[in-house]
Design a protein around this motif. Structure first.
Motif, mmCIF file in Angstrom:
data_model
loop_
_atom_site.group_PDB
_atom_site.id
_atom_site.type_symbol
_atom_site.label_atom_id
_atom_site.label_comp_id
_atom_site.label_asym_id
_atom_site.label_seq_id
_atom_site.Cartn_x
_atom_site.Cartn_y
_atom_site.Cartn_z
ATOM 1 N N ARG A 176 11.706 13.784 -32.388
ATOM 2 C CA ARG A 176 12.276 12.737 -31.547
ATOM 3 C C ARG A 176 13.764 13.036 -31.275
ATOM 4 O O ARG A 176 14.511 13.354 -32.200
ATOM 5 N N ARG A 177 14.188 12.899 -30.035
ATOM 6 C CA ARG A 177 15.583 13.153 -29.682
ATOM 7 C C ARG A 177 16.531 12.263 -30.491
ATOM 8 O O ARG A 177 17.645 12.677 -30.835
ATOM 9 N N SER A 178 16.096 11.046 -30.817
ATOM 10 C CA SER A 178 16.937 10.110 -31.567
ATOM 11 C C SER A 178 17.357 10.665 -32.923
ATOM 12 O O SER A 178 18.320 10.181 -33.529
ATOM 13 N N GLU A 234 12.415 12.360 -24.339
ATOM 14 C CA GLU A 234 12.262 11.566 -25.561
ATOM 15 C C GLU A 234 12.043 12.466 -26.775
ATOM 16 O O GLU A 234 12.486 12.165 -27.875
ATOM 17 N N PHE A 235 11.336 13.578 -26.540
ATOM 18 C CA PHE A 235 11.058 14.550 -27.598
ATOM 19 C C PHE A 235 11.737 15.871 -27.261
ATOM 20 O O PHE A 235 11.975 16.190 -26.089
ATOM 21 N N ARG A 267 9.026 13.358 -20.655
ATOM 22 C CA ARG A 267 8.938 12.910 -22.040
ATOM 23 C C ARG A 267 9.458 13.965 -23.010
ATOM 24 O O ARG A 267 9.946 13.650 -24.083
ATOM 25 N N THR A 307 12.478 10.816 -15.721
ATOM 26 C CA THR A 307 12.725 11.526 -16.971
ATOM 27 C C THR A 307 11.414 12.012 -17.571
ATOM 28 O O THR A 307 10.461 11.247 -17.719
ATOM 29 N N ASP A 340 2.941 9.583 -31.006
ATOM 30 C CA ASP A 340 2.669 8.329 -30.304
ATOM 31 C C ASP A 340 1.804 7.382 -31.128
ATOM 32 O O ASP A 340 1.736 6.180 -30.835
ATOM 33 N N THR A 396 16.936 15.359 -21.173
ATOM 34 C CA THR A 396 16.902 13.910 -21.401
ATOM 35 C C THR A 396 15.595 13.447 -22.024
ATOM 36 O O THR A 396 15.383 12.246 -22.183
#
Length: 325
Positions: free
Chosen positions: A171-173, A87-88, A4, A2, A111, A85
């Motif tokens: 951030r994907r979250s 993270e960012f 980042r 995956t 980070d 997919t």
């Protein structure tokens, strides 16, 4: 493995811009990313031709989604985000571009443990006015976007959009907390998303030299145009609708008391502004009258002085001749 970062590039029938965007993306100093190209109703062959020109290593990091018909900017964004997919996430439209260190600087910022609570980070952005000449992109002039910007706040964003997608890595979250882009909005979708983001958490800001560049073409239309110019009336309409929707939700939850009070205060302030404008107009009119009178008086003085000087000349000449004799 995956990557980042998921980079989403929305495009439609703009191969010249998409070619530049691909060069721009793969020239980044930070290379741990995947690229999702969303071809939103354009010719698939043109997009496939451009991606096939990249190296095999680069092609392996590209996912292309072809929409037979356009689904709109926000739906295209959501499709690209969900296909990745990383993270960012960052939206890199086909006509915008970055400084080579954009990804490196923004990932480094997020980070940093000191910024762990920031949902994302925006950067100093420059507007690049361009035009299309003989199939080439020609820069015309540049100007800093919101030169007075020093931080990203909800208070500022409530007034007007202070950022564009090319400047925002997050951030994907965040999507789990605030949802995705509103697909019911044909325009101003990024602003409405920014409002929800800032209602939930803080967003950082990297000042200094511009790291993102927002391409604008006021003179272009069709596929080469910008919605901010080509759809100015829609921008105004949906800006009002977004505000009304959020206001309606607020009233439903907390009643109208505060809103009614603030509306009255705002109306009084608007009346004060109109009164000041009327007084200013009256002052300007009076000043124009005074200047007109001074101008007329000045012309009279000039005329009299000129006549006086004309009459004095023979006397001066006679005095000079008399003194010689």
């Amino acid at each position: 493995m995956t990557a980042r970062i998921t980079i989403v590039t929305r495009t439609k029938s703009r191969p010249v811009f998409l070619a530049r965007a691909l060069d721009d993306i793969f020239a980044q100093t930070f290379q741990d990313f995947e690229l999702v190209i969303v071809n939103d109703g354009g010719d698939p062959a043109a997009v496939e031709h451009l991606t096939s020109q990249r190296s095999q290593a680069e092609q392996a990091r590209i996912t292309t989604l072809h929409h037979a018909e356009s689904v709109g900017m926000e739906a295209a964004s959501n499709a690209g985000i969900k296909a990745g997919t990383g993270e960012f996430v960052v939206i890199h439209d086909d006509d915008d571009f970055w400084a080579p260190t954009f990804l490196e600087r923004t990932v480094e910022y997020l980070d940093d443990p000191a910024h762990a609570s920031d949902a994302g980070v925006m950067v100093r952005t420059e507007i690049v006015i361009e035009e299309i000449a003989d199939g080439r992109i020609e820069p015309v002039r540049r100007e800093i976007f919101w030169a007075d910007l020093r931080q990203i706040t909800l208070a500022d964003m409530l007034r007007i959009n202070r950022a564009v997608p090319i400047s925002f890595l997050y951030r994907r979250s965040l999507h789990d907390a605030v949802g995705y882009y509103n697909e019911d909005l044909p325009v101003v979708g990024d602003w409405e998303f920014h409002l929800r983001v800032l209602s939930h958490s803080r967003v950082g800001f990297i000042d200094g030299e511009p790291l993102a560049f927002w391409s604008q073409r006021p003179e272009s239309d069709g596929h080469d145009g910008n919605s901010i110019f080509a759809k100015a009336a829609e921008h105004a309409r949906y800006d009002a609708l977004v505000r009304d929707d959020h206001l309606r939700n607020e009233v439903a939850q907390g009643g109208m008391g505060t809103v009614l009070y603030l509306s009255r205060v705002l109306a009084e302030q608007e009346e004060l502004i109109r009164a000041q404008e009327r007084r200013l107009d009256e002052t300007v009119a009076k000043l124009d009258q005074v200047l007109g009178r001074l101008d007329a008086l000045n012309q009279t003085i000039i005329t009299r002085t000129s006549v006086g000087e004309f009459l004095k000349k023979p006397l001066l000449l006679a005095r000079k001749l008399g003194s010689r004799s």
